[in-house]
Write a protein that holds these residues in place. Structure first.
Motif, PDB file in Angstrom:
ATOM      1  N   ASN A   1      20.166  15.919  -3.374  1.00 14.68           N
ATOM      2  CA  ASN A   1      20.516  16.811  -2.348  1.00 14.68           C
ATOM      3  C   ASN A   1      19.993  18.137  -3.063  1.00 14.68           C
ATOM      4  O   ASN A   1      21.267  18.998  -3.803  1.00 14.68           O
ATOM      5  N   ALA A   2      18.998  19.085  -2.275  1.00 12.15           N
ATOM      6  CA  ALA A   2      18.893  20.263  -2.386  1.00 12.15           C
ATOM      7  C   ALA A   2      18.764  21.470  -1.456  1.00 12.15           C
ATOM      8  O   ALA A   2      18.422  22.657  -1.234  1.00 12.15           O
ATOM      9  N   ARG A   3      19.181  20.547  -0.510  1.00 15.46           N
ATOM     10  CA  ARG A   3      19.617  21.313   0.971  1.00 15.46           C
ATOM     11  C   ARG A   3      20.771  22.826   0.442  1.00 15.46           C
ATOM     12  O   ARG A   3      21.489  22.999  -0.258  1.00 15.46           O
ATOM     13  N   GLU A   4      19.957  24.191   1.436  1.00 12.46           N
ATOM     14  CA  GLU A   4      20.839  25.056   1.749  1.00 12.46           C
ATOM     15  C   GLU A   4      21.790  25.424   2.424  1.00 12.46           C
ATOM     16  O   GLU A   4      21.768  26.401   2.749  1.00 12.46           O
ATOM     17  N   ASP A   5      21.659  24.192   3.113  1.00  9.21           N
ATOM     18  CA  ASP A   5      22.606  24.413   4.942  1.00  9.21           C
ATOM     19  C   ASP A   5      23.692  23.700   4.503  1.00  9.21           C
ATOM     20  O   ASP A   5      24.446  23.681   3.466  1.00  9.21           O
ATOM     21  N   ARG A   6      24.681  23.276   5.120  1.00  7.35           N
ATOM     22  CA  ARG A   6      26.468  23.244   5.191  1.00  7.35           C
ATOM     23  C   ARG A   6      25.911  21.861   4.589  1.00  7.35           C
ATOM     24  O   ARG A   6      27.324  21.149   4.263  1.00  7.35           O
ATOM     25  N   TRP A   7      25.414  20.841   4.585  1.00 11.56           N
ATOM     26  CA  TRP A   7      25.231  19.645   3.960  1.00 11.56           C
ATOM     27  C   TRP A   7      24.907  19.902   2.221  1.00 11.56           C
ATOM     28  O   TRP A   7      25.079  18.568   1.566  1.00 11.56           O
ATOM     29  N   GLY A   8      24.595  20.695   2.107  1.00 17.95           N
ATOM     30  CA  GLY A   8      24.466  20.978   0.872  1.00 17.95           C
ATOM     31  C   GLY A   8      24.986  22.108  -0.395  1.00 17.95           C
ATOM     32  O   GLY A   8      25.690  22.261   0.307  1.00 17.95           O
TER      33      GLY A   8
ATOM     34  N   ASP B   1      27.736  22.898  -3.981  1.00 21.38           N
ATOM     35  CA  ASP B   1      28.591  22.232  -4.332  1.00 21.38           C
ATOM     36  C   ASP B   1      28.977  20.733  -4.033  1.00 21.38           C
ATOM     37  O   ASP B   1      29.393  20.280  -2.719  1.00 21.38           O
ATOM     38  N   VAL B   2      29.643  20.471  -5.019  1.00 21.69           N
ATOM     39  CA  VAL B   2      30.457  18.761  -5.446  1.00 21.69           C
ATOM     40  C   VAL B   2      31.108  18.190  -3.401  1.00 21.69           C
ATOM     41  O   VAL B   2      30.890  17.870  -2.518  1.00 21.69           O
ATOM     42  N   ARG B   3      32.028  19.577  -2.812  1.00 19.97           N
ATOM     43  CA  ARG B   3      32.428  19.615  -1.615  1.00 19.97           C
ATOM     44  C   ARG B   3      31.979  19.998  -0.820  1.00 19.97           C
ATOM     45  O   ARG B   3      31.953  18.680   0.118  1.00 19.97           O
ATOM     46  N   ALA B   4      30.682  20.880  -0.709  1.00 21.21           N
ATOM     47  CA  ALA B   4      29.641  20.512   0.210  1.00 21.21           C
ATOM     48  C   ALA B   4      28.410  18.991   0.377  1.00 21.21           C
ATOM     49  O   ALA B   4      28.682  18.700   1.791  1.00 21.21           O
ATOM     50  N   ARG B   5      28.929  18.427  -0.329  1.00 18.52           N
ATOM     51  CA  ARG B   5      27.332  17.520  -0.637  1.00 18.52           C
ATOM     52  C   ARG B   5      28.441  16.714  -0.484  1.00 18.52           C
ATOM     53  O   ARG B   5      28.320  15.344   0.064  1.00 18.52           O
ATOM     54  N   LEU B   6      29.321  16.268  -0.208  1.00 16.72           N
ATOM     55  CA  LEU B   6      30.499  15.242  -0.170  1.00 16.72           C
ATOM     56  C   LEU B   6      30.576  15.205   1.535  1.00 16.72           C
ATOM     57  O   LEU B   6      31.105  14.281   2.452  1.00 16.72           O
ATOM     58  N   GLU B   7      30.011  16.487   1.776  1.00 18.83           N
ATOM     59  CA  GLU B   7      30.737  16.331   3.902  1.00 18.83           C
ATOM     60  C   GLU B   7      30.168  15.100   4.578  1.00 18.83           C
ATOM     61  O   GLU B   7      30.666  14.893   5.532  1.00 18.83           O
ATOM     62  N   VAL B   8      29.437  15.303   4.578  1.00 14.26           N
ATOM     63  CA  VAL B   8      28.691  14.016   5.530  1.00 14.26           C
ATOM     64  C   VAL B   8      29.390  12.191   4.957  1.00 14.26           C
ATOM     65  O   VAL B   8      29.741  12.286   6.403  1.00 14.26           O
ATOM     66  N   THR B   9      29.105  12.827   4.196  1.00 17.57           N
ATOM     67  CA  THR B   9      30.753  11.315   4.029  1.00 17.57           C
ATOM     68  C   THR B   9      31.833  11.774   4.741  1.00 17.57           C
ATOM     69  O   THR B   9      32.332  10.838   5.852  1.00 17.57           O
ATOM     70  N   LEU B  10      32.832  13.036   4.590  1.00 18.51           N
ATOM     71  CA  LEU B  10      33.590  12.992   5.798  1.00 18.51           C
ATOM     72  C   LEU B  10      33.425  13.104   6.748  1.00 18.51           C
ATOM     73  O   LEU B  10      33.958  12.663   7.658  1.00 18.51           O
ATOM     74  N   ALA B  11      33.105  13.404   7.648  1.00 14.08           N
ATOM     75  CA  ALA B  11      31.921  13.998   8.584  1.00 14.08           C
ATOM     76  C   ALA B  11      31.836  12.365   8.845  1.00 14.08           C
ATOM     77  O   ALA B  11      32.236  11.613  10.847  1.00 14.08           O
ATOM     78  N   VAL B  12      31.464  11.090   8.477  1.00 13.85           N
ATOM     79  CA  VAL B  12      31.236   9.986   8.793  1.00 13.85           C
ATOM     80  C   VAL B  12      32.204   9.379   8.851  1.00 13.85           C
ATOM     81  O   VAL B  12      32.651   8.323   9.247  1.00 13.85           O
TER      82      VAL B  12
END
Ligand code: FMN
Length: 364
Positions: A194-201, A203-214
């Motif tokens: 995950n090399a994204r620079e938007d809200r889905w990439g 730090d760890v919390r940001a990289r977990l965001e899609v799981t939390l959204a699901v």
């Protein structure tokens, strides 16, 4: 020592009669158009008849876009597929076991999808490893396209409607979101995919965001009173030994965030679940999940077919142990333990050359 494993417990109103669960295992036995079959019903029924209190299905794909991972993988992406699961669910429930649907999106490591050409992942990074031949794969994984915001929304919505169908049409007792093992949600969580620079990439919390959204989407679809959990791992099918860079600090963020979201259960999987999660000493991943999500039911998985190991973990706060290979070898493992009968050794031949259900298994 194993007595505790034979006590019942409650996951948000769903009562498991003991603490033995069958781990999710993809067996590529659905019809080509993704419907669960009668053979699958017979296969799953054996675990329930054999005393397992909880039976988790293989990963079921969620939508008619990019979620499918394997040829002959079952889906729950439309009502006909959902109806096909009814025979499996009733076979499991007939023996008093909980039926849990694992819903998954394969993302960049999809190796068979009849709806779309090409794959999507968080970023245009080729997955490590090679496709799994026992799931009809060959070659390296394709380089995925970076999933767009719109496609992320579509994937999240797909998890929601899949869960709703699993509950309303198929009759599952609980839903497990597959956030582990290298599939789409784990691709977002993992630093190097995950090399994204938007809200889905980030730090760890940001990289977990899609799981939390699901998680939030599924919760909205199935309501507060249906048991809902997430499977989490460090290792992946295509990177077995991966460890979270931030160690215990990452675990605190991952499990703490899932607790805050209201996860009824967290299913952690490691190769050997009783070993320290990071380095030579320290807590297991299951113990860290319990520490940071104290109200969630903790399921632990990973080489726990040894009853002593399973008991050790249970004594340290794991609520339920799930077995993969141990359940394949002895589909009646809980009954064998109760009756003092020996367990069978796992024979990998069952899974070759293709991992589909073998006639010999149905006789076990
Ligand atoms: C044939 C096979 C298929 C699997 N398919 C899935 C799957 O669909 N979803 C999942 O989360 N894990 C899957 N796994 C991983 C298992 O759930 C489990 O984590 C792994 O087998 C380790 O547990 P064990 O030591 O008890 O076998 C699979 C494992 C096997 C052996």
């Amino acid at each position: 020592m194993t007595n505790h494993l034979f006590t019942s417990f409650d996951i948000n109103g769903a009562v498991a009669k003991n603490r033995f669960g069958v781990a999710p295992m993809t067996r590529v036995n659905a019809t080509e158009d993704g419907r669960a079959t009668e053979v699958m019903a017979r296969y799953y029924e054996r675990f329930a008849r054999g005393g397992f209190g909880t039976v988790i299905t293989e990963g079921i794909y969620t939508d008619q876009a990019f979620s499918q991972g394997y040829i002959h993988q079952p889906g729950i992406a439309d009502d006909a597929q959902a109806r096909a699961w009814k025979q499996v669910v009733s076979a499991i429930k007939a023996h008093g076991a909980l039926a849990v649907a694992q819903i998954m999106h394969a993302g960049a490591i999809s190796q068979g999808n009849r709806f779309r050409d090409g794959t999507v992942g968080p970023s245009t990074i080729q997955p490590k490893g090679r496709q799994m031949t026992f799931y009809y794969g060959k070659d390296a994984y394709a380089v995925p396209a970076a999933i767009s915001d719109e496609q992320i929304a579509e994937a999240i919505a797909g998890f929601g409607t899949a869960a709703e169908r699993a509950r309303e049409i198929a009759g599952f007792d609980a839903i497990e979101i597959h956030g582990a093992n290298g599939y789409l949600l784990d691709q977002f969580l993992t630093d190097y995919t995950n090399a994204r620079e938007d809200r889905w990439g980030g730090d760890v919390r940001a990289r977990l965001e899609v799981t939390l959204a699901v998680f939030r989407e599924v919760r909205a679809k199935i309501g507060a009173t249906t048991a809902l959990g997430v499977r989490i791992s460090q290792g992946k099918v295509n990177d077995f030994h991966h460890k979270w860079k931030g160690g215990e600090a990452d675990a605190e963020i991952v499990f703490g965030s899932l607790a805050d979201a209201g996860a009824d259960f967290i299913h952690v999987t490691e190769f050997e679940a009783w070993k320290p999660a990071f380095g030579e000493t320290g807590p297991t991943l299951a113990a860290l999940a319990k520490k940071h999500a104290p109200k969630a039911v903790i399921l632990a998985n990973g080489s726990l077919h040894d009853a002593e190991r399973a008991s050790e973990l249970a004594a340290a706060g794991t609520d339920i142990v799930t077995l993969g290979r141990g359940a394949l070898a002895s589909p009646d493992l809980p009954n064998r333990l109760t009756e003092g009968r020996p367990l069978n050794d796992f024979d990998p031949v069952i899974l070759g050359p293709i991992a589909n259900i073998k006639e010999s298994e149905l006789a076990l």
